[in-house]
Design a protein around this motif. Structure first.
Motif, PDB file in Angstrom:
ATOM      1  N   ASP A  69      15.625 104.996  62.917  1.00  0.00           N
ATOM      2  CA  ASP A  69      15.063 106.246  62.413  1.00  0.00           C
ATOM      3  C   ASP A  69      15.355 106.306  60.916  1.00  0.00           C
ATOM      4  O   ASP A  69      16.526 106.407  60.485  1.00  0.00           O
ATOM      5  N   PHE A  70      14.302 106.214  60.104  1.00  0.00           N
ATOM      6  CA  PHE A  70      14.453 106.142  58.653  1.00  0.00           C
ATOM      7  C   PHE A  70      15.110 107.429  58.117  1.00  0.00           C
ATOM      8  O   PHE A  70      16.009 107.386  57.261  1.00  0.00           O
ATOM      9  N   GLU A 128       8.751 110.403  52.334  1.00  0.00           N
ATOM     10  CA  GLU A 128       7.360 110.842  52.477  1.00  0.00           C
ATOM     11  C   GLU A 128       6.600 109.857  53.360  1.00  0.00           C
ATOM     12  O   GLU A 128       6.888 108.644  53.367  1.00  0.00           O
ATOM     13  N   GLU A 129       5.615 110.415  54.092  1.00  0.00           N
ATOM     14  CA  GLU A 129       4.739 109.601  54.955  1.00  0.00           C
ATOM     15  C   GLU A 129       3.309 109.717  54.458  1.00  0.00           C
ATOM     16  O   GLU A 129       2.801 110.823  54.264  1.00  0.00           O
ATOM     17  N   LYS A 130       2.653 108.572  54.211  1.00  0.00           N
ATOM     18  CA  LYS A 130       1.282 108.577  53.720  1.00  0.00           C
ATOM     19  C   LYS A 130       0.572 107.289  54.151  1.00  0.00           C
ATOM     20  O   LYS A 130       1.057 106.185  53.866  1.00  0.00           O
ATOM     21  N   ASN A 131      -0.576 107.482  54.860  1.00  0.00           N
ATOM     22  CA  ASN A 131      -1.404 106.335  55.295  1.00  0.00           C
ATOM     23  C   ASN A 131      -0.597 105.330  56.116  1.00  0.00           C
ATOM     24  O   ASN A 131      -0.743 104.110  55.965  1.00  0.00           O
ATOM     25  N   GLY A 132       0.284 105.845  56.985  1.00  0.00           N
ATOM     26  CA  GLY A 132       1.038 104.957  57.861  1.00  0.00           C
ATOM     27  C   GLY A 132       2.230 104.301  57.201  1.00  0.00           C
ATOM     28  O   GLY A 132       2.851 103.404  57.806  1.00  0.00           O
ATOM     29  N   LEU A 133       2.573 104.701  55.978  1.00  0.00           N
ATOM     30  CA  LEU A 133       3.702 104.130  55.260  1.00  0.00           C
ATOM     31  C   LEU A 133       4.761 105.198  55.029  1.00  0.00           C
ATOM     32  O   LEU A 133       4.437 106.353  54.700  1.00  0.00           O
ATOM     33  N   LEU A 134       6.051 104.821  55.195  1.00  0.00           N
ATOM     34  CA  LEU A 134       7.188 105.703  54.918  1.00  0.00           C
ATOM     35  C   LEU A 134       7.839 105.233  53.619  1.00  0.00           C
ATOM     36  O   LEU A 134       8.221 104.058  53.497  1.00  0.00           O
ATOM     37  N   THR A 135       7.928 106.146  52.659  1.00  0.00           N
ATOM     38  CA  THR A 135       8.500 105.815  51.355  1.00  0.00           C
ATOM     39  C   THR A 135       9.709 106.701  51.084  1.00  0.00           C
ATOM     40  O   THR A 135       9.591 107.930  51.000  1.00  0.00           O
ATOM     41  N   ASN A 188       9.084  96.901  50.990  1.00  0.00           N
ATOM     42  CA  ASN A 188       8.626  96.807  49.605  1.00  0.00           C
ATOM     43  C   ASN A 188       9.533  97.670  48.738  1.00  0.00           C
ATOM     44  O   ASN A 188       9.759  98.850  49.038  1.00  0.00           O
ATOM     45  N   PHE A 189      10.067  97.079  47.663  1.00  0.00           N
ATOM     46  CA  PHE A 189      10.976  97.791  46.760  1.00  0.00           C
ATOM     47  C   PHE A 189      10.381  97.771  45.356  1.00  0.00           C
ATOM     48  O   PHE A 189       9.999  96.705  44.857  1.00  0.00           O
ATOM     49  N   TYR A 190      10.311  98.953  44.724  1.00  0.00           N
ATOM     50  CA  TYR A 190       9.787  98.999  43.368  1.00  0.00           C
ATOM     51  C   TYR A 190      10.421 100.169  42.630  1.00  0.00           C
ATOM     52  O   TYR A 190      10.983 101.088  43.229  1.00  0.00           O
ATOM     53  N   ILE A 191      10.307 100.092  41.299  1.00  0.00           N
ATOM     54  CA  ILE A 191      10.931 101.096  40.420  1.00  0.00           C
ATOM     55  C   ILE A 191       9.850 101.723  39.562  1.00  0.00           C
ATOM     56  O   ILE A 191       8.944 101.025  39.076  1.00  0.00           O
ATOM     57  N   GLU A 192       9.971 103.054  39.365  1.00  0.00           N
ATOM     58  CA  GLU A 192       9.062 103.788  38.493  1.00  0.00           C
ATOM     59  C   GLU A 192       9.886 104.460  37.392  1.00  0.00           C
ATOM     60  O   GLU A 192      10.900 105.116  37.677  1.00  0.00           O
ATOM     61  N   GLU A 223       9.794 101.152  50.631  1.00  0.00           N
ATOM     62  CA  GLU A 223       8.588 101.450  51.418  1.00  0.00           C
ATOM     63  C   GLU A 223       8.541 100.535  52.643  1.00  0.00           C
ATOM     64  O   GLU A 223       8.704  99.314  52.544  1.00  0.00           O
ATOM     65  N   PHE A 224       8.306 101.163  53.822  1.00  0.00           N
ATOM     66  CA  PHE A 224       8.175 100.425  55.076  1.00  0.00           C
ATOM     67  C   PHE A 224       6.972 100.972  55.857  1.00  0.00           C
ATOM     68  O   PHE A 224       6.604 102.140  55.703  1.00  0.00           O
TER      69      PHE A 224
END
Length: 845
Positions: A694-695, A761-768, A818-822, A833-834
């Motif tokens: 559970d994220f 957040e959940e968007k288009n089947g992705l949890l970020t 997926n890991f990224y920085i803003e 992101e998973f």
């Protein structure tokens, strides 16, 4: 021995195939020529008659002779234009109605008798002959001059025969009224009678020396014409000279016919029909004019006709026309019989040859392959000319036939005079060849050319089937390749300009040619017999040439566009990191040099990347090895520090040294452990245990475990984690370490008094999941903060190793995330992101 027999089988089979197909097609053309020449089933039956006098042609000629002899006796117009080939008597023919008009109208006293189709082809129909008794000589002259017109009028009125008798009587009354009005034309009528008499004398001169046909023409008991001489010919007493077995005698009312001493019943039930009845006067519906009642006609036909000729010294010789018609019947019977026999035998031979070819059909394939190899070495232009030149000659000679069939008029300027055709025409004594004779003789003479064109086409088809892209072995292609190779010396943009320049030049030339053709057509300039063909050919050539030029140019543009598209796709592929698929273009492509350069760049980048990967791998291996080697002495140091801490009565400054030593050794241990794990992750050897977690719960658990650190920090932590369960597939321990590093990094390097936001957040089947903080130091957008040993400020001495974000990225990617920085100004956000795992997948897992 087997090899020789195998070669023999090939040539035996192909020779049989060639001869069989040639004989079959030749005979087929022979049959077509005979049909074009007007041969009918009746002619075929006549050809095998033992006696030529039993043929329909003989009956037709006897009817014609009687008709003309009656005209000679009564002073009417004489016309020997009738012929058996077209079954007409030169009176009238209406092509619109497709019927023939017959009638005894030569002297002007007999009206048209009606309509009759080809002999032996139509059903029985009654024909009525009407007479206009007492007609004046002027009417006779008018009827003679306007004979064809009168017949056409009758032909147009033959649609309704139910009122035939009443219309005939009305026509008679009208003719009598007109004759009274035409009495003033007596002088011209007298001239016409003299002209008819001279024509009759000339006809007698033409016929008298031909003894195939004996005749005696009397009128009012006065003998007008006879070629019997001392021969005993008496129709009234039914006497025939020796060598003659057919007698036709007209006694003024009826016709008597005797053959081989036996009288023939020609009248039957007394009603004339067109289904084989003799076309002679004496039927109930075929009355005789009173003027013919004083005529007596005797005709005798030879049992064995001969060909009669007359010598014209210094100019060769010619044939008698009239009497030789009987000889022609015999000759045509023999020719037709011989032709049909030859066709039958040839067909049998063709079947035998083709049967042999079928037996050796596998060996014939080897010959076809050999022929294809030979023709494949020839230039394409030679093969085209080899087919088009004979085919063009064939079309040239077939044009008159096609034009004649379409228009119904034979243009004699287009007739090709062959020796056979000329001699045959002279033998038949036709001023010009009739249509059917011309068709037959032309097709017979063109048979070798037609067969030649057929076999050339067969070779072309065989070449096209067994040789791929036959047009590539072409003189034009070779010249074009040479020109293209020279053109490749120019820059790409100049080549495009030069190529585009060719299109308008060719279009202008072809347009000028087309306008010239139109101008010549308008001016009526003649190019001989094939004026229309030449002009139309030039016009079509201009249009085709312009279309071909445009097609070539469009194909060139299409190829350039395709090559440009491939080059652009290759650039995109290189940008995306695909270094394994080089682009290959033909050597004559305009972009070949550019693609070659692009491939060289790709190869250089691939080598550089491979070198960098090897360097990184060596670095990771080195770090891993060093880390492993450091662990052993570091463990000993830490152990001895622990022992020193247990010593009593140590000075205070020594205790401080031991405390510092413990702190630094623990930091070094942590750093070595981080480096070791990062190295494993980079080399793909990091052990990962994926499970469904559970994220949201993972984030809450991490924050709870770090609550003490959060309270002791100088920032405020805010969370935006939704309620409920949100599952992902990942290694829980590794992801716990990821968020521990991210939160610790935010607590350590955030601006004092600022806020840190932890959200999901959940968007288009992705949890970020993201951790956002405001940096205490100015951030640079050019630095990769996820690289190993990278720190925001290189001058900092806060104890950080620069591996926190690198570990977070390595662990996330090892768990297929997926890991990224803003970075926005000083706002720093780290995102993980998973893909969310649905309920069904969760149950399965």
């Amino acid at each position: 021995m087997d090899t020789k027999w195998k070669k023999s089988k090939r040539w035996i089979g192909f020779t049989a195939f060639f001869l069989g197909l040639t004989l079959f097609l030749g005979n087929l053309l022979h049959i077509i020529a005979m049909i074009a020449g007007g041969i009918t089933t009746e002619d075929m039956k006549d050809a095998f008659q033992p006696d030529y006098q039993n043929t329909s042609a003989f009956q037709f000629y006897m009817e014609g002779y009687l008709e003309d002899f009656l005209s000679m006796a009564s002073g009417g117009k004489v016309d020997f234009s009738w012929n058996n080939d077209s079954r007409t008597r030169g009176i009238s023919y209406s092509s619109y109605y497709g019927v023939e008009s017959f009638g005894y109208g030569g002297d002007g006293n007999i009206a048209v008798v009606g309509i009759q189709g080809d002999l032996g082809k139509t059903s029985a129909s009654y024909v009525t002959v009407t007479s206009s008794e007492g007609a004046s000589d002027s009417v006779a002259a008018e009827a003679s001059d306007e004979q064809s017109a009168g017949n056409d009028v009758v032909a147009e009125n033959t649609s309704d025969w139910s009122v035939q008798n009443s219309e005939a009587s009305e026509s008679t009354d009208s003719a009598e009224a007109e004759s009274s009005n035409a009495a003033v034309a007596g002088t011209s009528s007298q001239d016409q009678k003299e002209e008819n008499r001279r024509a009759a004398d000339e006809a007698h001169e033409m016929l008298k020396d031909c003894k195939n046909l004996l005749y005696t023409i009397t009128y009012d008991d006065k003998e007008l014409y006879s070629n019997a001489g001392d021969l005993q010919l008496n129709g009234e007493e039914h006497l025939l000279p020796e060598g003659y077995n057919f007698l036709l005698y007209f006694d003024g009312s009826k016709v008597y016919i005797q053959k081989d001493g036996r009288e023939l019943d020609i009248y039957g039930n007394g009603i004339y029909t067109d289904n084989g009845s003799w076309f002679v006067p004496g039927y109930e519906n075929f009355a005789v004019d009173d003027k013919y009642k004083d005529a007596r006609i005797t005709i005798a036909a030879a049992e064995d006709p001969k060909q009669y000729t007359v010598a014209v010294y210094g100019q060769g010789y010619t044939y008698y026309t009239g009497g030789n018609r009987l000889y022609q019947i015999v000759k045509i019977m023999q020719d037709t019989r011989n032709s049909l026999t030859w066709i039958l035998r040839s067909f049998i031979a063709a079947v035998l040859f083709l049967s042999i070819a079928f037996i050796f059909r596998k060996d014939i394939r080897d010959v076809r392959n050999g022929l294809a190899r030979f023709t494949g070495r020839l230039w394409y232009e030679i093969k085209i000319l080899a087919v088009l030149v004979p085919a063009g000659v064939l079309v040239y000679y077939m044009v008159p036939i096609v034009n004649s069939k379409v228009s119904g008029i034979l243009d004699t300027t287009l007739i090709v005079t062959y020796d056979m055709a000329a001699s045959e025409a002279q033998n038949l004594n036709y001023g010009n060849l009739f249509h059917d004779v011309y068709y037959q003789l032309t097709l017979m003479e063109l048979r070798p050319l037609i067969l030649c064109v057929f076999w050339l086409i067969w070779l072309a088809v065989n070449d096209a089937r067994l040789n791929s892209k036959v047009w590539k072995n072409s003189l034009f292609v070779k010249v074009r390749r040479n020109l293209s190779s020279k053109e490749m010396e120019y820059p790409f943009q100049k080549r495009l300009v030069r190529r585009f320049r060719k299109l308008p030049v060719i279009s202008v030339i072809m347009t000028a040619l087309l306008l010239t053709v139109m101008f010549l057509w308008g001016k009526g300039v003649s190019f001989g017999a094939f004026n229309g063909v030449v002009l139309w050919s030039a016009a079509v050539l201009a249009i085709l040439a312009a279309a071909a030029a445009q097609t070539v140019y469009i194909r060139s543009l299409r190829r350039d566009a395709r090559d440009m598209g491939d080059l652009v796709d290759q650039i995109y592929a290189v940008r995306e990191g695909d270094m394994e698929a080089p682009l290959n273009l033909p050597a004559d492509s305009d972009l070949h040099d550019a693609v070659t350069c692009m491939n060289e760049v790709r190869e250089g980048m691939k080598e550089a990347i491979d070198e960098q990967v090897r360097s990184e791998r060596m670095k990771v291996e080195l770090i891993a090895n060093v880390s492993h080697d450091i662990k052993t002495p570091l463990t000993s140091i830490i152990s001895y520090v622990e022992l020193l801490k247990e010593e009593e009565e140590l000075p205070d400054h020594v205790k401080d040294y031991i405390s510092i030593l413990e702190s630094k050794s623990q930091r070094l241990k942590t750093m070595v452990q981080d480096v070791f794990e990062v190295s494993k992750a980079a080399s793909g050897e990091l052990p990962v245990n994926p499970e469904t977690i559970d994220f949201a719960k993972l984030l809450r658990q991490t924050l709870a475990d770090m609550e003490e650190d959060i309270k002791n920090s100088n920032v405020i932590v805010r969370t935006r984690i939704p309620e409920g369960e949100h599952f992902i597939r990942a290694d829980g321990q590794r992801m716990y370490r990821v968020f521990q590093n991210l939160i610790q990094n935010a607590l350590q390097y955030s601006l004092e008094g600022s806020r840190v936001y932890v959200s999901l957040e959940e968007k288009n089947g992705l949890l970020t999941a993201s951790v956002t903080n405001t940096s205490a130091e100015e951030l640079s957008e050019t630095i990769d903060y996820t690289a190993r040993f990278t720190r925001g400020d290189s001058s900092r001495t806060d104890g950080g190793s620069g591996l926190g974000l690198s570990i977070a990225r390595s662990f996330t990617e090892a768990c297929q995330g997926n890991f990224y920085i803003e970075i926005k100004a000083d706002l720093f956000t780290a995102c993980v992101e998973f893909k969310e795992t649905d309920e069904e997948e969760k149950e399965i897992l």
